[in-house]
Design a protein around this motif. Structure first.
Motif, PDB file in Angstrom:
ATOM      1  N   ARG A 262       0.827  -1.222   0.000  1.00  0.00           N
ATOM      2  CA  ARG A 262       0.000   0.000   0.000  1.00  0.00           C
ATOM      3  C   ARG A 262       0.854   1.262   0.000  1.00  0.00           C
ATOM      4  N   GLN A 269       2.672 -10.254  -6.201  1.00  0.00           N
ATOM      5  CA  GLN A 269       1.832 -11.260  -5.565  1.00  0.00           C
ATOM      6  C   GLN A 269       2.379 -11.626  -4.192  1.00  0.00           C
ATOM      7  N   TYR A 317      -8.838  -4.873   2.504  1.00  0.00           N
ATOM      8  CA  TYR A 317      -9.479  -5.111   1.199  1.00  0.00           C
ATOM      9  C   TYR A 317     -10.985  -4.886   1.257  1.00  0.00           C
ATOM     10  N   ASP A 320     -13.509  -7.441   0.148  1.00  0.00           N
ATOM     11  CA  ASP A 320     -13.739  -7.754  -1.263  1.00  0.00           C
ATOM     12  C   ASP A 320     -12.950  -9.007  -1.642  1.00  0.00           C
ATOM     13  N   SER A 322     -12.761 -10.810  -4.312  1.00  0.00           N
ATOM     14  CA  SER A 322     -12.058 -10.902  -5.590  1.00  0.00           C
ATOM     15  C   SER A 322     -10.746 -10.125  -5.530  1.00  0.00           C
ATOM     16  N   LYS A 323     -10.739  -9.008  -4.818  1.00  0.00           N
ATOM     17  CA  LYS A 323      -9.492  -8.230  -4.699  1.00  0.00           C
ATOM     18  C   LYS A 323      -8.449  -8.978  -3.869  1.00  0.00           C
ATOM     19  N   ILE A 324      -8.911  -9.519  -2.762  1.00  0.00           N
ATOM     20  CA  ILE A 324      -7.944 -10.166  -1.864  1.00  0.00           C
ATOM     21  C   ILE A 324      -7.388 -11.433  -2.501  1.00  0.00           C
ATOM     22  N   ASN A 326      -7.000 -11.931  -5.507  1.00  0.00           N
ATOM     23  CA  ASN A 326      -6.152 -11.519  -6.611  1.00  0.00           C
ATOM     24  C   ASN A 326      -4.731 -11.203  -6.132  1.00  0.00           C
ATOM     25  N   ASP A 327      -4.619 -10.595  -4.963  1.00  0.00           N
ATOM     26  CA  ASP A 327      -3.308 -10.201  -4.432  1.00  0.00           C
ATOM     27  C   ASP A 327      -2.608 -11.328  -3.686  1.00  0.00           C
TER      28      ASP A 327
END
Ligand SMILES: *Cc1c(COP(=O)(O)O)cnc(C)c1O
Length: 434
Positions: A262, A269, A317, A320, A322-324, A326-327
């Motif tokens: 951040r 990743q 996140y 969320d 899908s965001k988490i 993804n990372d």
């Protein structure tokens, strides 16, 4: 900079209050109101700055004047007094060695930063504090050693009887002075529960000036973000996408990595790597978070059934999925796979992994799948000598211990045995309040 509680966003406190309270009411965890990108100046000559300077700049940026710069600098220089070498184990696969502190595990960074801060705050207020810490092994020793003989502080370490290695146990039961060890008949989760219950008992908490030193304390987390930057600074070739694999139990280390990202660290990743206590890897696949009692493994610092920093990850996140997902990718491994990795890496490249680092290594290999277009760094979270029996068993050879571990091994264990009920624990705390 203000900090809010994950349980109630309207509950806002200063950094000092967040550190001294440890845990927010109703079991909330403190989070900074904002995490901003580091200024472009920070990245100028970045690789030449050195670990202490990088840490100071990251902390100043994160805390935004919560502490006078010269006081912060002093505390940082004390906490970050040993390096985190980046060692190339195989082509493009690096170990970030975090075990050069006094108790030979990464937790020394957080513990020393926290003890520096609390020592500083206590001096200002003139009232003593009691630090409660539940440990599955390494936290207890790091915190106890970090606070040993710090004026105005008393540390009570809770650990599950028979579930930490002899050498880990010696590192927090043989210190004396302001350190007490409570040997609990139960699991690590019992210890963590007792600590949480003590905090939610407001009268008790006030009377004893209870403070938490677990990774739920925001001051433990922050310095753990420093070494992600230091790893990047040491990378000679910064051109490939960067992946960090983090052996995880309570997910403090991983959360600190997410905060570094951040603040602008270029990470493609993160990998949540763990043993059969795979609550988070399971979540990352299914979207279901199902805490359950932990099972014992040879990577015991990760035997956690209800990871305390999960709430922070969710908060970062905003729930969320899908965001988490993804990372962060998640993998878990058995003891057998861990042993095999320790043996194979030792035999092939003569690098000795500890059981936690071995899981980080395995997860990284699984994620990369042979690609040479990625730079992979796994966190080597403890010195292999801390897990002498496991490691020797895996490689079929005896190893020599570092001097500091031999010194700890010579101490004599002193602990108080207690059941796992809150009544017993509270009774003990109330009786021994001095
Ligand atoms: C504490 C610890 C871990 C787990 O770290 P978390 O921040 O709780 O996820 C991993 N390895 C070792 C050696 C540890 O001591």
């Amino acid at each position: 900079m203000k900090f809010y509680s994950t349980a109630n966003k309207d509950y806002r406190v200063s950094f000092e209050e967040a550190v001294c309270q440890g845990l927010a009411p109703e079991g909330g965890l403190f989070m900074p109101e904002s995490i901003d990108l580091l200024p472009s100046d920070f990245w100028k000559d970045f690789s030449k700055k050195g670990f202490q300077q990088i840490s100071f700049e990251v902390a100043s940026h994160f805390l935004k004047g919560s502490l006078p710069a010269k006081d912060l600098k002093k505390i940082i220089d004390h906490a970050v007094a040993f390096d985190t070498p980046l060692v190339e184990v195989e082509k493009n696969i690096f170990a970030l060695e975090l075990f050069n502190g006094p108790t030979l595990a990464f937790k020394d960074f957080g513990a020393r930063f926290l003890s520096g801060l609390l020592g500083y705050f206590v001096k200002k207020t003139d009232s003593d504090i009691t630090i409660l810490v539940a440990t599955s092994g390494d936290t207890g020793s790091a915190v106890a050693n970090g606070f040993l003989q710090v004026p105005g502080t008393r540390v009570v370490v809770l650990y599950p009887s028979g579930k930490v290695s002899d050498i880990q146990e010696k590192q927090f039961t043989a210190l004396g002075h302001n350190i007490t060890a409570l040997e609990i008949d139960g699991t690590f989760d019992d210890c963590q529960r007792l600590v949480k219950q003590a905090f939610s008992d407001e009268a008790l908490s006030k009377r004893l000036g209870l403070t938490s030193a677990n990774s739920i304390n925001i001051a433990r987390l922050l310095p753990q973000s420093f070494y992600y930057f230091n790893a990047y600074a040491q990378l000679k070739d910064k051109s490939l996408p960067l992946v960090f694999s983090v052996p995880s139990g309570n997910y403090g280390n991983l959360t600190a990595g997410l905060m570094a990202k951040r603040m602008g660290l270029r990470v493609r990743q993160f990998i949540a790597a763990t043993n059969i206590n795979d609550i988070v890897p399971e979540y990352l696949i299914t979207g279901q978070f199902s805490p359950r009692p932990s099972k014992q493994t040879i990577s015991n610092a990760m035997d956690v059934g209800n990871p305390s920093n999960f709430a922070r990850m969710m908060d970062l996140y905003q729930n969320d999925f899908s965001k988490i997902s993804n990372d962060i990718a998640g993998f878990h491994f058995t003891d057998q796979q861990t042993n095999n990795a320790i043996r194979e890496v030792f035999n092939s490249v003569n690098y000795l992994l500890d059981p936690h680092g071995a899981i980080g290594y395995l997860a990284l290999k699984e994620y990369i799948k042979g690609s040479d277009m990625i730079t992979g760094i796994f966190l080597e979270t403890a010195h292999p000598g801390k897990f002498k029996d496991v490691v020797e068993n895996a490689i079929g050879k005896s190893i020599t211990l570092p001097d500091s571990l031999i010194r700890f091994a010579k101490g004599s264990k002193q602990s108080v045995r207690l059941g796992n009920s809150f009544e017993d624990f509270k009774g003990y705390l109330s009786k021994h309040n001095s």
